[in-house]
Scaffold this motif. Structure first.
Motif, mmCIF file in Angstrom:
data_model
loop_
_atom_site.group_PDB
_atom_site.id
_atom_site.type_symbol
_atom_site.label_atom_id
_atom_site.label_comp_id
_atom_site.label_asym_id
_atom_site.label_seq_id
_atom_site.Cartn_x
_atom_site.Cartn_y
_atom_site.Cartn_z
ATOM 1 N N ASP A 61 0.832 -1.212 0.000
ATOM 2 C CA ASP A 61 0.000 0.000 0.000
ATOM 3 C C ASP A 61 0.864 1.259 0.000
ATOM 4 O O ASP A 61 0.575 2.223 -0.722
ATOM 5 N N GLU A 62 1.917 1.247 0.784
ATOM 6 C CA GLU A 62 2.823 2.414 0.829
ATOM 7 C C GLU A 62 3.525 2.594 -0.521
ATOM 8 O O GLU A 62 3.695 3.721 -0.994
ATOM 9 N N LYS A 63 3.902 1.474 -1.123
ATOM 10 C CA LYS A 63 4.534 1.534 -2.445
ATOM 11 C C LYS A 63 3.574 2.166 -3.464
ATOM 12 O O LYS A 63 3.964 3.024 -4.261
ATOM 13 N N VAL A 64 2.304 1.747 -3.423
ATOM 14 C CA VAL A 64 1.289 2.292 -4.335
ATOM 15 C C VAL A 64 1.116 3.791 -4.091
ATOM 16 O O VAL A 64 1.070 4.579 -5.044
ATOM 17 N N ARG A 65 1.036 4.209 -2.836
ATOM 18 C CA ARG A 65 0.884 5.647 -2.519
ATOM 19 C C ARG A 65 2.095 6.443 -3.012
ATOM 20 O O ARG A 65 1.937 7.534 -3.554
ATOM 21 N N GLN A 66 3.295 5.888 -2.829
ATOM 22 C CA GLN A 66 4.513 6.581 -3.271
ATOM 23 C C GLN A 66 4.524 6.735 -4.793
ATOM 24 O O GLN A 66 4.830 7.807 -5.314
ATOM 25 N N ILE A 67 4.186 5.674 -5.477
ATOM 26 C CA ILE A 67 4.138 5.737 -6.947
ATOM 27 C C ILE A 67 3.093 6.757 -7.398
ATOM 28 O O ILE A 67 3.336 7.549 -8.310
ATOM 29 N N ARG A 68 1.936 6.759 -6.743
ATOM 30 C CA ARG A 68 0.883 7.713 -7.093
ATOM 31 C C ARG A 68 1.376 9.145 -6.891
ATOM 32 O O ARG A 68 1.139 10.013 -7.736
ATOM 33 N N ARG A 69 2.070 9.396 -5.786
ATOM 34 C CA ARG A 69 2.615 10.749 -5.545
ATOM 35 C C ARG A 69 3.602 11.138 -6.642
ATOM 36 O O ARG A 69 3.578 12.258 -7.146
ATOM 37 N N GLU A 70 4.464 10.192 -7.015
ATOM 38 C CA GLU A 70 5.458 10.465 -8.063
ATOM 39 C C GLU A 70 4.799 10.748 -9.403
ATOM 40 O O GLU A 70 5.172 11.690 -10.110
ATOM 41 N N GLN A 71 3.803 9.948 -9.756
ATOM 42 C CA GLN A 71 3.131 10.132 -11.039
ATOM 43 C C GLN A 71 2.291 11.420 -11.035
ATOM 44 O O GLN A 71 2.238 12.118 -12.053
ATOM 45 N N ASP A 72 1.665 11.731 -9.912
ATOM 46 C CA ASP A 72 0.919 12.994 -9.802
ATOM 47 C C ASP A 72 1.864 14.184 -9.939
ATOM 48 O O ASP A 72 1.522 15.193 -10.564
ATOM 49 N N ALA A 73 3.055 14.071 -9.353
ATOM 50 C CA ALA A 73 4.048 15.147 -9.467
ATOM 51 C C ALA A 73 4.465 15.336 -10.920
ATOM 52 O O ALA A 73 4.637 16.467 -11.390
ATOM 53 N N LYS A 74 4.605 14.238 -11.655
ATOM 54 C CA LYS A 74 4.952 14.338 -13.079
ATOM 55 C C LYS A 74 3.825 15.028 -13.859
ATOM 56 O O LYS A 74 4.095 15.843 -14.743
ATOM 57 N N ALA A 75 2.577 14.702 -13.539
ATOM 58 C CA ALA A 75 1.438 15.319 -14.218
ATOM 59 C C ALA A 75 1.378 16.817 -13.896
ATOM 60 O O ALA A 75 1.120 17.642 -14.780
ATOM 61 N N ARG A 76 1.626 17.163 -12.628
ATOM 62 C CA ARG A 76 1.637 18.589 -12.241
ATOM 63 C C ARG A 76 2.770 19.334 -12.947
ATOM 64 O O ARG A 76 2.605 20.468 -13.390
ATOM 65 N N ALA A 77 3.929 18.694 -13.061
ATOM 66 C CA ALA A 77 5.066 19.316 -13.747
ATOM 67 C C ALA A 77 4.743 19.561 -15.218
ATOM 68 O O ALA A 77 5.118 20.590 -15.781
ATOM 69 N N LEU A 78 4.021 18.633 -15.811
ATOM 70 C CA LEU A 78 3.615 18.793 -17.205
ATOM 71 C C LEU A 78 2.639 19.957 -17.350
ATOM 72 O O LEU A 78 2.759 20.772 -18.272
#
Length: 191
Positions: A104-121
């Motif tokens: 679950d923590e791994k999934v949350r971390q990946i989601r944060r990373e991918q959301d950060a990439k979307a925000r950067a875009l």
């Protein structure tokens, strides 16, 4: 003497009128309406300019890469979750809970990373718009001077106006001439 003064005044008025007509004719030849207020559709200005079209292609390509990456991550996480579920019957409850919490923590971390990439875009797109407007400002200011305008208003914010005050098409053409697509080439790093 009075007759000479009247003649000089007539010549001066005629020259002033001719000069005004010349400026007026020049502005009309440039396709610029003579108005103190001009309007512009800023979304269309950006989207239809060479600069805006280049940015849209870039953002679209990077969005496609991010979407593909998200699909790949989703597939990997689905496989990992299924493996964890399959192992559950043969595991101690506490040991399973530790693995499930880690997953679950791994999934949350990946989601944060991918959301950060979307925000950067999204931020990249916003920054490109700001860069475009800053680069386009001198072109728009020249258009204002040519039209003897004191303001350019957002077309969507104007309740009613003559279509002749909308200079969006002319602005796009002029900005394209000056900025092109806005890409900085390796040959010209000073742009």
């Amino acid at each position: 003497m009075k007759r000479t003064q009247n003649g000089m005044l007539a010549i001066f008025v005629s020259l002033a009128f001719l000069a005004f007509e010349t400026v007026e004719a020049r502005a009309q030849q440039l396709g610029i309406p003579q108005s103190v207020i001009l309007t512009i559709a800023s979304e269309r200005l950006f989207a239809e300019s060479k600069f805006g079209r280049r940015v849209a292609r870039l953002i679209e390509a990077e969005s496609a890469v991010l979407a593909a990456e998200n699909r790949q991550i989703e597939a990997q996480l689905t496989t990992e979750e299924q493996e964890l579920t399959d192992r559950r019957p043969g595991m101690d409850a506490d040991a399973f809970r530790v693995l499930a919490n880690a997953f679950d923590e791994k999934v949350r971390q990946i989601r944060r990373e991918q959301d950060a990439k979307a925000r950067a875009l999204a931020q990249q797109s916003d920054n490109a718009r700001i860069e475009f407007l800053n680069a386009a400002a001198p072109v728009l200011e020249t258009m204002m001077r040519d039209a003897k305008a004191s303001v350019i208003l957002e077309r969507a914010s104007v309740f009613l106006s003559a279509n002749a005050t909308d200079v969006t098409d002319l602005a796009i053409a002029r900005i394209d001439l000056v900025l092109g697509d806005g890409a900085i080439t390796e040959q010209d790093p000073d742009q």
